[in-house]
Design a protein around this motif. Sequence first.
Motif, PDB file in Angstrom:
ATOM      1  N   LYS A 256     -30.882   4.511  33.771  1.00  8.71           N
ATOM      2  CA  LYS A 256     -30.515   4.015  35.100  1.00  8.71           C
ATOM      3  C   LYS A 256     -29.193   3.254  35.079  1.00  8.71           C
ATOM      4  CE  LYS A 256     -34.266   1.697  36.182  1.00  8.71           C
ATOM      5  NZ  LYS A 256     -35.398   1.030  36.845  1.00  8.71           N
ATOM      6  N   ASN A 257     -28.859   2.710  33.917  1.00  9.55           N
ATOM      7  CA  ASN A 257     -27.673   1.847  33.854  1.00  9.55           C
ATOM      8  C   ASN A 257     -26.506   2.464  33.080  1.00  9.55           C
ATOM      9  OD1 ASN A 257     -28.569  -0.824  35.168  1.00  9.55           O
ATOM     10  ND2 ASN A 257     -30.275  -0.305  33.808  1.00  9.55           N
ATOM     11  N   SER A 258     -26.518   3.806  32.951  1.00  9.54           N
ATOM     12  CA  SER A 258     -25.372   4.462  32.296  1.00  9.54           C
ATOM     13  C   SER A 258     -25.084   5.771  33.027  1.00  9.54           C
ATOM     14  CB  SER A 258     -25.669   4.707  30.818  1.00  9.54           C
ATOM     15  OG  SER A 258     -26.749   5.598  30.690  1.00  9.54           O
TER      16      SER A 258
ATOM     17  N   ARG B  15     -34.361   3.141  41.971  1.00 11.88           N
ATOM     18  CA  ARG B  15     -34.363   1.677  41.873  1.00 11.88           C
ATOM     19  C   ARG B  15     -35.730   1.154  41.422  1.00 11.88           C
ATOM     20  NH1 ARG B  15     -35.570   3.001  46.868  1.00 11.88           N
ATOM     21  NH2 ARG B  15     -36.975   1.663  48.078  1.00 11.88           N
ATOM     22  N   GLY B  16     -35.695   0.127  40.611  1.00 13.43           N
ATOM     23  CA  GLY B  16     -36.962  -0.427  40.102  1.00 13.43           C
ATOM     24  C   GLY B  16     -37.300  -1.709  40.847  1.00 13.43           C
ATOM     25  N   VAL B  17     -38.238  -2.464  40.265  1.00 12.61           N
ATOM     26  CA  VAL B  17     -38.656  -3.716  40.898  1.00 12.61           C
ATOM     27  C   VAL B  17     -38.239  -4.934  40.081  1.00 12.61           C
ATOM     28  CG1 VAL B  17     -40.584  -4.406  42.333  1.00 12.61           C
ATOM     29  CG2 VAL B  17     -40.886  -2.492  40.773  1.00 12.61           C
ATOM     30  N   GLY B  18     -37.898  -4.687  38.829  1.00 15.29           N
ATOM     31  CA  GLY B  18     -37.533  -5.821  37.977  1.00 15.29           C
ATOM     32  C   GLY B  18     -38.707  -6.312  37.155  1.00 15.29           C
ATOM     33  N   LEU B  19     -39.664  -5.422  36.882  1.00 15.00           N
ATOM     34  CA  LEU B  19     -40.828  -5.832  36.076  1.00 15.00           C
ATOM     35  C   LEU B  19     -40.778  -5.256  34.658  1.00 15.00           C
ATOM     36  CD1 LEU B  19     -43.795  -5.505  38.610  1.00 15.00           C
ATOM     37  CD2 LEU B  19     -42.601  -7.565  37.879  1.00 15.00           C
ATOM     38  N   GLY B  20     -40.002  -4.151  34.485  1.00 17.21           N
ATOM     39  CA  GLY B  20     -40.024  -3.404  33.222  1.00 17.21           C
ATOM     40  C   GLY B  20     -39.820  -4.272  31.988  1.00 17.21           C
ATOM     41  N   LEU B  21     -38.757  -5.080  31.974  1.00 16.17           N
ATOM     42  CA  LEU B  21     -38.459  -5.857  30.766  1.00 16.17           C
ATOM     43  C   LEU B  21     -39.456  -7.002  30.564  1.00 16.17           C
ATOM     44  CD1 LEU B  21     -34.553  -5.989  30.708  1.00 16.17           C
ATOM     45  CD2 LEU B  21     -36.076  -4.686  29.221  1.00 16.17           C
ATOM     46  N   ALA B  22     -39.959  -7.570  31.677  1.00 16.78           N
ATOM     47  CA  ALA B  22     -40.968  -8.638  31.556  1.00 16.78           C
ATOM     48  C   ALA B  22     -42.223  -8.064  30.888  1.00 16.78           C
ATOM     49  CB  ALA B  22     -41.311  -9.210  32.922  1.00 16.78           C
ATOM     50  N   ILE B  23     -42.569  -6.828  31.259  1.00 16.19           N
ATOM     51  CA  ILE B  23     -43.749  -6.188  30.661  1.00 16.19           C
ATOM     52  C   ILE B  23     -43.474  -5.888  29.179  1.00 16.19           C
ATOM     53  CG2 ILE B  23     -45.201  -4.105  30.735  1.00 16.19           C
ATOM     54  CD1 ILE B  23     -44.768  -4.143  33.815  1.00 16.19           C
TER      55      ILE B  23
ATOM     56  N   GLY C 197     -23.687   2.417  28.518  1.00 11.61           N
ATOM     57  CA  GLY C 197     -23.594   2.156  29.963  1.00 11.61           C
ATOM     58  C   GLY C 197     -22.780   0.936  30.321  1.00 11.61           C
ATOM     59  N   LYS C 198     -23.158   0.343  31.460  1.00 15.92           N
ATOM     60  CA  LYS C 198     -22.320  -0.732  32.008  1.00 15.92           C
ATOM     61  C   LYS C 198     -22.458  -2.056  31.264  1.00 15.92           C
ATOM     62  CE  LYS C 198     -25.716  -2.010  35.531  1.00 15.92           C
ATOM     63  NZ  LYS C 198     -26.091  -1.976  36.913  1.00 15.92           N
ATOM     64  N   GLY C 199     -23.501  -2.218  30.463  1.00 16.27           N
ATOM     65  CA  GLY C 199     -23.678  -3.457  29.694  1.00 16.27           C
ATOM     66  C   GLY C 199     -24.189  -4.605  30.550  1.00 16.27           C
ATOM     67  N   ILE C 200     -24.429  -5.733  29.876  1.00 22.27           N
ATOM     68  CA  ILE C 200     -25.020  -6.898  30.557  1.00 22.27           C
ATOM     69  C   ILE C 200     -24.215  -8.146  30.182  1.00 22.27           C
ATOM     70  CG2 ILE C 200     -27.131  -8.284  30.786  1.00 22.27           C
ATOM     71  CD1 ILE C 200     -28.436  -5.601  29.462  1.00 22.27           C
ATOM     72  N   PRO C 201     -23.744  -8.910  31.161  1.00 19.44           N
ATOM     73  CA  PRO C 201     -22.987 -10.126  30.838  1.00 19.44           C
ATOM     74  C   PRO C 201     -23.825 -11.080  29.983  1.00 19.44           C
ATOM     75  CG  PRO C 201     -22.929  -9.661  33.201  1.00 19.44           C
ATOM     76  CD  PRO C 201     -23.873  -8.694  32.603  1.00 19.44           C
TER      77      PRO C 201
ATOM     78  N   VAL D 177     -35.882   3.256  27.714  1.00 18.85           N
ATOM     79  CA  VAL D 177     -35.076   4.469  27.929  1.00 18.85           C
ATOM     80  C   VAL D 177     -34.807   4.635  29.431  1.00 18.85           C
ATOM     81  CG1 VAL D 177     -35.091   6.989  27.755  1.00 18.85           C
ATOM     82  CG2 VAL D 177     -35.789   5.599  25.793  1.00 18.85           C
ATOM     83  N   ASP D 178     -35.800   4.318  30.252  1.00 20.55           N
ATOM     84  CA  ASP D 178     -35.620   4.374  31.712  1.00 20.55           C
ATOM     85  C   ASP D 178     -34.453   3.469  32.121  1.00 20.55           C
ATOM     86  OD1 ASP D 178     -36.388   4.950  34.456  1.00 20.55           O
ATOM     87  OD2 ASP D 178     -37.205   2.915  34.536  1.00 20.55           O
ATOM     88  N   ASN D 179     -34.427   2.232  31.576  1.00 20.69           N
ATOM     89  CA  ASN D 179     -33.325   1.305  31.886  1.00 20.69           C
ATOM     90  C   ASN D 179     -31.990   1.852  31.399  1.00 20.69           C
ATOM     91  OD1 ASN D 179     -34.998  -0.519  33.051  1.00 20.69           O
ATOM     92  ND2 ASN D 179     -35.023  -1.954  31.337  1.00 20.69           N
ATOM     93  N   ALA D 180     -31.993   2.404  30.169  1.00 24.47           N
ATOM     94  CA  ALA D 180     -30.745   2.927  29.594  1.00 24.47           C
ATOM     95  C   ALA D 180     -30.179   4.012  30.506  1.00 24.47           C
ATOM     96  CB  ALA D 180     -31.018   3.481  28.192  1.00 24.47           C
TER      97      ALA D 180
ATOM     98  N   PHE E  61     -39.104  -9.775  37.988  1.00 24.77           N
ATOM     99  CA  PHE E  61     -38.358  -9.599  39.244  1.00 24.77           C
ATOM    100  C   PHE E  61     -36.865  -9.866  39.117  1.00 24.77           C
ATOM    101  CE2 PHE E  61     -42.626 -10.637  41.077  1.00 24.77           C
ATOM    102  CZ  PHE E  61     -42.873  -9.357  41.562  1.00 24.77           C
ATOM    103  N   TYR E  62     -36.387 -10.157  37.883  1.00 26.34           N
ATOM    104  CA  TYR E  62     -34.953 -10.423  37.784  1.00 26.34           C
ATOM    105  C   TYR E  62     -34.173  -9.114  37.692  1.00 26.34           C
ATOM    106  CZ  TYR E  62     -30.504 -12.440  36.944  1.00 26.34           C
ATOM    107  OH  TYR E  62     -29.183 -12.765  37.091  1.00 26.34           O
ATOM    108  N   GLN E  63     -33.278  -8.912  38.630  1.00 28.95           N
ATOM    109  CA  GLN E  63     -32.409  -7.736  38.604  1.00 28.95           C
ATOM    110  C   GLN E  63     -31.016  -8.206  38.968  1.00 28.95           C
ATOM    111  OE1 GLN E  63     -34.746  -5.546  41.607  1.00 28.95           O
ATOM    112  NE2 GLN E  63     -34.775  -3.876  40.137  1.00 28.95           N
ATOM    113  N   TYR E  64     -30.006  -7.630  38.371  1.00 30.15           N
ATOM    114  CA  TYR E  64     -28.672  -7.900  38.889  1.00 30.15           C
ATOM    115  C   TYR E  64     -28.049  -6.548  39.189  1.00 30.15           C
ATOM    116  CZ  TYR E  64     -26.269  -6.492  34.647  1.00 30.15           C
ATOM    117  OH  TYR E  64     -25.787  -5.765  33.619  1.00 30.15           O
ATOM    118  N   SER E  65     -27.246  -6.508  40.227  1.00 25.82           N
ATOM    119  CA  SER E  65     -26.691  -5.252  40.759  1.00 25.82           C
ATOM    120  C   SER E  65     -27.676  -4.095  40.550  1.00 25.82           C
ATOM    121  CB  SER E  65     -25.334  -4.928  40.128  1.00 25.82           C
ATOM    122  OG  SER E  65     -25.471  -4.737  38.746  1.00 25.82           O
TER     123      SER E  65
END
Length: 376
Positions: free
Chosen positions: A280-282, A333-341, A307-311, A275-278, A322-326
Amino acid sequence: MHYRQLNVLLVEDSEDDAELIVRQLEKAGFTVRYNRVDTKVAMRDAFSDRIWDAVISDYMMPNFDAIAALELMKEIGLDLPFIIVSGKIGEETAVAAMRAGAHDYLMKNNLTRLGPALERELRDARMRREKKIAERNASELQAFKNIDKLHRQFLSNVSHELRTPLATIKGFATTLLSTDIVWSEGEKKDFLITIDQETDRLTQMIEGLMDVSRIESGELHLDRTICGVREIFDSVKNELHRLTAAHKLKVSIPANILPVYADCMRIGQVLVNLVDNAVKNSNTGTVVEITVSQTSRCTTLSVIDRGKGIPAELQEKIFNRFYQYSPVEGNNRGVGLGLAICKGIIKAHGGRIWVKSEPGTGSTFNFALPLANHEK
Ligand SMILES: Nc1ncnc2c1ncn2[C@@H]1O[C@H](COP(=O)(O)OP(=O)(O)OP(=O)(O)O)[C@@H](O)[C@H]1O
Ligand SMILES: [Mg+2]
């Protein structure tokens, strides 16, 4: 003559023929220790009893044959010189034996070639072994190098991520302490708020790093119970409402959904991350939706945003640490760990997490958990 110790397994039904072979080997300079077997069971026992240098086999015996002996040797995973010594052997059978993996074949009435043939095959087998060891060493070395590279990348990412909030905290604290400028109470409060927020960010980051480290070392402890999906949602309801304060949160959990066997707190953490990602990205004001569906095997929870969606080409990569795009700018801003966790937690449950997304339209993050009665 230089005598060499030879442990040879003779697959042979005739003791006389076995002695003939042994005498020939002794003539060729070997000190022979041998066992004679003429069934599959006896051959298997012989392999587990002792380490052999070579196998010399008759082609056809009443209860066994060379092709079956070769198959057994392959099945056990041994790569020993295998020479067939036969009373008679036609061209076709010889070809079949070589195809099956025999290294040479000789006639019983002409064994002069046996010594040199065995010498050659022992040498070739030693070279094959050495080559295999060298290849294994090279691939282990490469694996170590890869791990080392990953560790270095990880450390450099971590240091970089930790340094950013630390630099902000240090900067504002130093500014507050300096006596050159007199700051108003309002300005001082703003600085302290930033220090406070960045400290929270550091704490969150360290917790995230601890989770990633637990996941990657396989030490993520799950406290699993049979729990209802509504129960999981309720445990993080306040946090979800806080996150979506500027969005519209829609939740639909059908009443007949069966419980899952899961760590309620960890699944709550996955929901919060998604939900945090949703959010942040909409855009603010758009809908963020949580839905639940069920099949006979699993329960699937989905977090949907507009939101903006993902290619498409990044939809796998975003689950890497640690993977983040734009990345989102500012306090959010996050660190890029949320989805890996999230991925680590769901995999530890024996479940699956995946995304469906279209740039410009929005994303749906789904995760499926096995039903309680399928697990227990
Ligand atoms: N719902 C979404 N819509 C669009 N892009 C997304 C969405 N969720 C994740 N992403 C992309 O995937 C990247 C990785 O997400 P992830 O949750 O791992 O990290 P993060 O949100 O940037 O940081 P953290 O979760 O550690 O605070 C994000 O930076 C973003 O680019
Ligand atoms: Mg995130």
